[in-house]
Design a protein around this motif. Structure first.
Motif, PDB file in Angstrom:
ATOM      1  N   ARG A 128      -5.696  -4.049  11.107  1.00  0.00           N
ATOM      2  CA  ARG A 128      -4.741  -3.075  10.584  1.00  0.00           C
ATOM      3  C   ARG A 128      -5.172  -2.686   9.172  1.00  0.00           C
ATOM      4  N   TYR A 129      -5.301  -1.369   8.963  1.00  0.00           N
ATOM      5  CA  TYR A 129      -5.582  -0.808   7.640  1.00  0.00           C
ATOM      6  C   TYR A 129      -4.287  -0.181   7.150  1.00  0.00           C
ATOM      7  N   SER A 130      -3.780  -0.629   6.018  1.00  0.00           N
ATOM      8  CA  SER A 130      -2.524  -0.110   5.472  1.00  0.00           C
ATOM      9  C   SER A 130      -2.807   0.764   4.259  1.00  0.00           C
ATOM     10  N   TYR A 131      -2.286   1.970   4.316  1.00  0.00           N
ATOM     11  CA  TYR A 131      -2.417   2.913   3.208  1.00  0.00           C
ATOM     12  C   TYR A 131      -1.015   3.138   2.645  1.00  0.00           C
ATOM     13  N   ASP A 132      -0.625   2.261   1.733  1.00  0.00           N
ATOM     14  CA  ASP A 132       0.721   2.304   1.164  1.00  0.00           C
ATOM     15  C   ASP A 132       0.648   1.915  -0.309  1.00  0.00           C
ATOM     16  N   ALA A 133       1.807   1.750  -0.917  1.00  0.00           N
ATOM     17  CA  ALA A 133       1.839   1.418  -2.346  1.00  0.00           C
ATOM     18  C   ALA A 133       1.118   0.101  -2.626  1.00  0.00           C
ATOM     19  N   GLY A 134       1.165  -0.825  -1.685  1.00  0.00           N
ATOM     20  CA  GLY A 134       0.514  -2.118  -1.869  1.00  0.00           C
ATOM     21  C   GLY A 134      -0.999  -2.024  -1.953  1.00  0.00           C
ATOM     22  N   THR A 135      -1.575  -0.978  -1.369  1.00  0.00           N
ATOM     23  CA  THR A 135      -3.029  -0.806  -1.421  1.00  0.00           C
ATOM     24  C   THR A 135      -3.433   0.360  -2.313  1.00  0.00           C
ATOM     25  N   GLY A 136      -2.471   0.915  -3.052  1.00  0.00           N
ATOM     26  CA  GLY A 136      -2.774   1.979  -3.993  1.00  0.00           C
ATOM     27  C   GLY A 136      -2.656   3.385  -3.435  1.00  0.00           C
ATOM     28  N   PHE A 137      -2.089   3.531  -2.249  1.00  0.00           N
ATOM     29  CA  PHE A 137      -1.952   4.842  -1.618  1.00  0.00           C
ATOM     30  C   PHE A 137      -0.496   5.053  -1.177  1.00  0.00           C
ATOM     31  N   PRO A 138       0.435   5.267  -2.124  1.00  0.00           N
ATOM     32  CA  PRO A 138       1.854   5.371  -1.754  1.00  0.00           C
ATOM     33  C   PRO A 138       2.166   6.569  -0.863  1.00  0.00           C
ATOM     34  N   ASN A 139       1.314   7.592  -0.860  1.00  0.00           N
ATOM     35  CA  ASN A 139       1.542   8.763  -0.011  1.00  0.00           C
ATOM     36  C   ASN A 139       0.618   8.788   1.198  1.00  0.00           C
ATOM     37  N   GLY A 140       0.031   7.653   1.550  1.00  0.00           N
ATOM     38  CA  GLY A 140      -0.896   7.600   2.673  1.00  0.00           C
ATOM     39  C   GLY A 140      -2.296   8.005   2.251  1.00  0.00           C
ATOM     40  N   ARG A 141      -3.138   8.204   3.227  1.00  0.00           N
ATOM     41  CA  ARG A 141      -4.533   8.566   2.952  1.00  0.00           C
ATOM     42  C   ARG A 141      -4.979   9.591   3.983  1.00  0.00           C
ATOM     43  N   ALA A 142      -5.708  10.614   3.531  1.00  0.00           N
ATOM     44  CA  ALA A 142      -6.151  11.690   4.410  1.00  0.00           C
ATOM     45  C   ALA A 142      -7.574  11.486   4.920  1.00  0.00           C
ATOM     46  N   GLN A 143      -8.312  10.567   4.333  1.00  0.00           N
ATOM     47  CA  GLN A 143      -9.653  10.290   4.850  1.00  0.00           C
ATOM     48  C   GLN A 143     -10.107   8.913   4.401  1.00  0.00           C
ATOM     49  N   ASP A 144     -10.947   8.312   5.211  1.00  0.00           N
ATOM     50  CA  ASP A 144     -11.555   7.034   4.879  1.00  0.00           C
ATOM     51  C   ASP A 144     -12.704   6.820   5.858  1.00  0.00           C
ATOM     52  N   GLY A 145     -13.478   5.786   5.620  1.00  0.00           N
ATOM     53  CA  GLY A 145     -14.640   5.563   6.465  1.00  0.00           C
ATOM     54  C   GLY A 145     -14.950   4.103   6.672  1.00  0.00           C
TER      55      GLY A 145
END
Length: 181
Positions: A128-145
């Motif tokens: 599980r990859y979490s894109y939230d305030a805990g990982t520095g992305f409170p508004n989600g993430r639009a790209q990653d690799g």
């Protein structure tokens, strides 16, 4: 007061049978204790994503999107390799590039959506990859690799992808090209 005594009416054969049964059960229990820690060990979640630098968390295959998810988009086995684009409910698009040799993938989202979580399933587990305030992305993430499933051993090859679940949220930021939504 109650006293339990063993009846002496058993034959010698019955006593040996009982002893062998007891020895067999002791062996089974000893083997179960010796084997269970190895069979219950977790898989290696592997390296973090790039450029997002989000460390995956190894979770069970019964993991679902969290509350607050607006859209769930799933790719099921067989996962198509190469470059693939999918329309998401006339709202946006998601591009997924899967590399079959390394079992990794990149994603990018266009439109007013962002990934809140991505769950990468394999047999027998998931990352599980979490894109939230805990990982520095409170508004989600639009790209990653370089997202991937867990590997069976530390530093080993990643398990084959069996499904990818995108937990998407509405986001006021497009994020495409900046990496942050």
């Amino acid at each position: 007061m109650r006293v339990a005594t063993r009846a002496r009416t058993q034959t010698r054969r019955a006593r040996w049978g009982g002893r062998l049964l007891g020895a067999g059960l002791t062996t089974v229990v000893a083997l179960g204790v010796a084997v269970s820690p190895a069979s219950a060990r977790q898989l290696d979640p592997g390296a973090p994503s790039s450029p997002g630098n989000v460390q995956p968390e190894e979770v069970g295959n019964g993991t679902f999107c969290p509350d607050g998810t607006d859209i769930t988009f799933s790719l099921l086995s067989p996962i198509p390799t190469g470059h693939n684009e999918f329309e998401i409910l006339d709202v946006g698009h998601i591009a997924v590039d899967v590399t079959s040799t390394t079992q990794t993938f990149n994603f990018s989202i266009t439109g007013p959506l962002a990934a809140r979580q991505i769950i990468v399933h394999s047999t027998p587990s998931a990352n599980r990859y979490s894109y939230d305030a805990g990982t520095g992305f409170p508004n989600g993430r639009a790209q990653d690799g370089l997202l991937h499933a867990p590997s069976a051993e530390a530093g080993g090859a990643f398990n084959n992808l069996t499904s990818i679940v995108f937990c998407l949220i509405n986001s006021p930021y497009n994020g495409h090209g900046t990496g942050t939504a």
